[in-house]
Design a protein around this motif. Sequence first.
Motif, PDB file in Angstrom:
ATOM      1  N   PRO A   8      18.354 -42.080 106.561  1.00  0.00           N
ATOM      2  CA  PRO A   8      19.714 -42.331 107.035  1.00  0.00           C
ATOM      3  C   PRO A   8      20.528 -42.973 105.939  1.00  0.00           C
ATOM      4  CG  PRO A   8      18.144 -43.839 108.033  1.00  0.00           C
ATOM      5  CD  PRO A   8      17.353 -42.801 107.294  1.00  0.00           C
ATOM      6  N   SER A   9      21.712 -42.558 105.871  1.00  0.00           N
ATOM      7  CA  SER A   9      22.548 -43.112 104.818  1.00  0.00           C
ATOM      8  C   SER A   9      22.827 -44.574 105.113  1.00  0.00           C
ATOM      9  CB  SER A   9      23.859 -42.337 104.734  1.00  0.00           C
ATOM     10  OG  SER A   9      24.482 -42.339 105.987  1.00  0.00           O
ATOM     11  N   LEU A  10      23.062 -45.278 104.061  1.00  0.00           N
ATOM     12  CA  LEU A  10      23.337 -46.694 104.216  1.00  0.00           C
ATOM     13  C   LEU A  10      24.778 -46.858 104.615  1.00  0.00           C
ATOM     14  CD1 LEU A  10      21.461 -47.891 101.061  1.00  0.00           C
ATOM     15  CD2 LEU A  10      20.651 -47.759 103.417  1.00  0.00           C
ATOM     16  N   ASP A  53      32.680 -48.992 113.637  1.00  0.00           N
ATOM     17  CA  ASP A  53      33.185 -47.761 114.229  1.00  0.00           C
ATOM     18  C   ASP A  53      34.664 -47.550 113.955  1.00  0.00           C
ATOM     19  OD1 ASP A  53      31.047 -47.765 117.119  1.00  0.00           O
ATOM     20  OD2 ASP A  53      30.926 -46.700 115.223  1.00  0.00           O
ATOM     21  N   ASP A  54      35.176 -48.385 113.151  1.00  0.00           N
ATOM     22  CA  ASP A  54      36.583 -48.235 112.843  1.00  0.00           C
ATOM     23  C   ASP A  54      36.862 -46.852 112.307  1.00  0.00           C
ATOM     24  OD1 ASP A  54      38.845 -49.996 110.587  1.00  0.00           O
ATOM     25  OD2 ASP A  54      39.139 -48.390 112.039  1.00  0.00           O
ATOM     26  N   ASP A  55      37.803 -46.205 112.916  1.00  0.00           N
ATOM     27  CA  ASP A  55      38.092 -44.845 112.515  1.00  0.00           C
ATOM     28  C   ASP A  55      38.830 -44.777 111.197  1.00  0.00           C
ATOM     29  OD1 ASP A  55      38.681 -43.875 115.905  1.00  0.00           O
ATOM     30  OD2 ASP A  55      36.875 -43.774 114.680  1.00  0.00           O
ATOM     31  N   ASN A  56      39.291 -45.897 110.739  1.00  0.00           N
ATOM     32  CA  ASN A  56      40.091 -45.848 109.526  1.00  0.00           C
ATOM     33  C   ASN A  56      39.303 -46.185 108.278  1.00  0.00           C
ATOM     34  OD1 ASN A  56      42.434 -45.220 110.973  1.00  0.00           O
ATOM     35  ND2 ASN A  56      42.682 -47.365 111.528  1.00  0.00           N
ATOM     36  N   ASN A  57      38.005 -46.219 108.403  1.00  0.00           N
ATOM     37  CA  ASN A  57      37.198 -46.630 107.256  1.00  0.00           C
ATOM     38  C   ASN A  57      36.828 -45.443 106.384  1.00  0.00           C
ATOM     39  OD1 ASN A  57      35.643 -45.427 109.063  1.00  0.00           O
ATOM     40  ND2 ASN A  57      34.023 -46.953 109.105  1.00  0.00           N
ATOM     41  N   GLU A  58      37.828 -44.648 106.134  1.00  0.00           N
ATOM     42  CA  GLU A  58      37.543 -43.400 105.434  1.00  0.00           C
ATOM     43  C   GLU A  58      37.004 -43.613 104.037  1.00  0.00           C
ATOM     44  OE1 GLU A  58      40.942 -40.985 105.455  1.00  0.00           O
ATOM     45  OE2 GLU A  58      40.880 -40.609 107.592  1.00  0.00           O
ATOM     46  N   MET A  59      37.436 -44.673 103.418  1.00  0.00           N
ATOM     47  CA  MET A  59      37.116 -44.799 102.007  1.00  0.00           C
ATOM     48  C   MET A  59      35.955 -45.735 101.738  1.00  0.00           C
ATOM     49  SD  MET A  59      39.277 -42.757 100.851  1.00  0.00           S
ATOM     50  CE  MET A  59      39.377 -43.031  99.096  1.00  0.00           C
ATOM     51  N   LYS A  60      35.276 -46.148 102.782  1.00  0.00           N
ATOM     52  CA  LYS A  60      34.211 -47.100 102.531  1.00  0.00           C
ATOM     53  C   LYS A  60      33.120 -46.454 101.688  1.00  0.00           C
ATOM     54  CE  LYS A  60      31.745 -45.976 106.737  1.00  0.00           C
ATOM     55  NZ  LYS A  60      31.523 -46.344 108.110  1.00  0.00           N
ATOM     56  N   TYR A  69      28.467 -36.989 100.989  1.00  0.00           N
ATOM     57  CA  TYR A  69      29.409 -36.778 102.081  1.00  0.00           C
ATOM     58  C   TYR A  69      29.258 -37.730 103.259  1.00  0.00           C
ATOM     59  CZ  TYR A  69      29.866 -32.536  99.367  1.00  0.00           C
ATOM     60  OH  TYR A  69      30.058 -31.659  98.340  1.00  0.00           O
ATOM     61  N   SER A  70      28.475 -38.766 103.092  1.00  0.00           N
ATOM     62  CA  SER A  70      28.272 -39.648 104.242  1.00  0.00           C
ATOM     63  C   SER A  70      29.551 -40.374 104.624  1.00  0.00           C
ATOM     64  CB  SER A  70      27.162 -40.649 103.956  1.00  0.00           C
ATOM     65  OG  SER A  70      27.537 -41.490 102.900  1.00  0.00           O
ATOM     66  N   SER A  71      30.477 -40.445 103.736  1.00  0.00           N
ATOM     67  CA  SER A  71      31.744 -41.073 104.099  1.00  0.00           C
ATOM     68  C   SER A  71      32.655 -40.105 104.827  1.00  0.00           C
ATOM     69  CB  SER A  71      32.460 -41.572 102.846  1.00  0.00           C
ATOM     70  OG  SER A  71      31.676 -42.502 102.191  1.00  0.00           O
ATOM     71  N   PHE A 102      26.073 -36.681 115.317  1.00  0.00           N
ATOM     72  CA  PHE A 102      26.697 -37.024 114.052  1.00  0.00           C
ATOM     73  C   PHE A 102      28.113 -37.505 114.301  1.00  0.00           C
ATOM     74  CE2 PHE A 102      29.587 -33.388 113.578  1.00  0.00           C
ATOM     75  CZ  PHE A 102      29.020 -32.455 114.425  1.00  0.00           C
ATOM     76  N   LYS A 103      28.575 -38.246 113.371  1.00  0.00           N
ATOM     77  CA  LYS A 103      29.925 -38.774 113.508  1.00  0.00           C
ATOM     78  C   LYS A 103      30.781 -38.323 112.337  1.00  0.00           C
ATOM     79  CE  LYS A 103      32.785 -42.817 114.108  1.00  0.00           C
ATOM     80  NZ  LYS A 103      32.914 -44.265 114.181  1.00  0.00           N
ATOM     81  N   ILE A 104      31.948 -37.904 112.675  1.00  0.00           N
ATOM     82  CA  ILE A 104      32.918 -37.550 111.639  1.00  0.00           C
ATOM     83  C   ILE A 104      33.599 -38.843 111.216  1.00  0.00           C
ATOM     84  CG2 ILE A 104      35.013 -36.269 111.142  1.00  0.00           C
ATOM     85  CD1 ILE A 104      34.077 -34.268 113.345  1.00  0.00           C
ATOM     86  N   GLU A 105      33.255 -39.272 110.049  1.00  0.00           N
ATOM     87  CA  GLU A 105      33.796 -40.540 109.567  1.00  0.00           C
ATOM     88  C   GLU A 105      35.226 -40.384 109.099  1.00  0.00           C
ATOM     89  OE1 GLU A 105      32.505 -43.357 109.809  1.00  0.00           O
ATOM     90  OE2 GLU A 105      30.392 -42.984 110.198  1.00  0.00           O
TER      91      GLU A 105
END
Length: 550
Positions: free
Chosen positions: A28-30, A35-42, A478-480, A492-495
């Motif tokens: 699993p990716s780290l 769950d913040d939907d705005n964490n696109e760039m983490k 692509y985990s982000s 799966f979750k679309i980050e």
Amino acid sequence: MDTLNTTVIGTHATLSLNSYHRWNALSPSLISENDDDNNEMKACGPMKIEHPFENDDQAYFSNNSAGTTSAEQLQRRQPSGSTTVVPTIPLASCATAAASLSSAFNKRLVSSNRNVLLANERQFHRGLTDNSISISLIKTERNSQSGEDSNCYSTATQPSTTAPIGATTAELPGDRRDDEISVPTSSVTNTNDAAQMDIYRDLILRHLIQDINTTCTKLGLPTDPQAWSAEHSARWMSEMCVQFQLPPPRQLYMNGRTLLSMTQDDFMVRAPEGGGDTLHAQLQLWKTAYDSYSQQNNNNNNNNNNSINNNSNSNNNNNNNSGNNQNTSQATQNCSRSSQYWINPSPLALNVTEQGELLTSAQDYLNNFNPSNTEAAINMNCYPNNAYQNVSQEGTLLGNATVQQQYYASAQVAGIGILPSPSDSEISSNGSSMNDVNTIDGTVIDARQTGTPQFPRHSGTVHLWHFIRELLDHPKQYSSCVRWVDRQEGTFKIESSHHLARFWGQRKNRAQMNYDKLSRSLRQYYKKGIIQKPEKKQRLVYKFLPPYNL
DNA sequence: AAAAAGGACTCAG
DNA sequence: CTGAGTCCTTTTT
């Protein structure tokens, strides 16, 4: 132990695997639980590049009590009368037949082995292609009786209509194990049947290759049987005898070269105790695997520069890559190409390599099979230049940014990039284009800076679900964007809906793609039984249904 | 506001 | 015919 059961029961196909069956188990990716939907760039943590065999072998073949299913247990779990108890199939035959099956599809097996392989091809092929019958494949259990059904592939010629619809799930509530795959087939059309057969075929093939790889690693054998000493041969022979419950042959203590020169009859004569044919078939399979690998390796070496040149032809702005990455590229090509296939549940959805070849045969599996540990890699001459070591180091020793750049670049060099590179027209019409697309993991990978070659788009049909699977199985990059929430469950979750849509748009060359459109396509999968929303609905969380979650 | 759901239509392969 | 892509409305989060 070591059972591979594929039983089609009525309108449900149940594929029972003996133990943990994460074929392409990726760590699993780290990732943050945020769950913040705005964490696109983490940023994601460092990822290890994995290959399909790594981690799986032991899990798959471990004596995991929770995952061990004997034929007897399987039978017990099934409603009486719903299925026919099927004879067991020795792995030797299984491997041979699967390879033959693939050969039949792809015409890619070397002709010298066809006489060996075709013996079982008809039976197996018939079994897999005849939708009217159920298929049961059971790899011989180590403790089961042997002999009478040795070296044969069998299908349970039980009409699927004899089982009540939904019998399995109806009668076994709560008894469905993690390693069972139930495929509702009530609405499956003939086309889908064929597709599912391909999926089952893939599963079987994966199992087979894993088995070969495990044995090779365990015994520390050179991959090339020609190079086997008498001691090597004896070790291999002993293992085969244990695996297939064969009496140990006393007159086969000779080196690999000699063994390979022997015919099946020779084997049978020198193994009067029995099992000579099985050993011969196994050895031929082994040799075929190595030959194919060597051949491909040569091709790779020969084509590497060619492919780079070809790539530069497609975009002459990016022909300055690879000088430093060549070795890494080759290593990653082996890894990634294998992985690329590994993650394809169906050859129907296979990507097309830059040569336009489909990786659909057992040969391809074998060509790309990797040792499951570094020690074995050193031992195995299937990995020249310690290529596998390079791959390992990429993920564990090198800096993350470097890793990503190298991986991305090498994957592109290998022609298996998930994302197409932008065309010139796109670059000119859209200033941001790919330059910021590759920043999702916090690492800017500018194609023009890194010299990432530009590749033509994948020419084959690309399905959205498969594309997402590709991204999911490359968490390093692509985990982000999209990541597994529960790999086993298939959720799966679309980050980043935005990025995912852009990626998809790039892949399909649809500049106007957005998440609204993409999600519409995802919803179309609901009725097809490929994807659904999980029971507990969460935003941007979807779930692959079996077997698409494999 | 964004996501989700789904109808209706178009289009390419 | 299938698998999207597109546009739309309505509902939910």
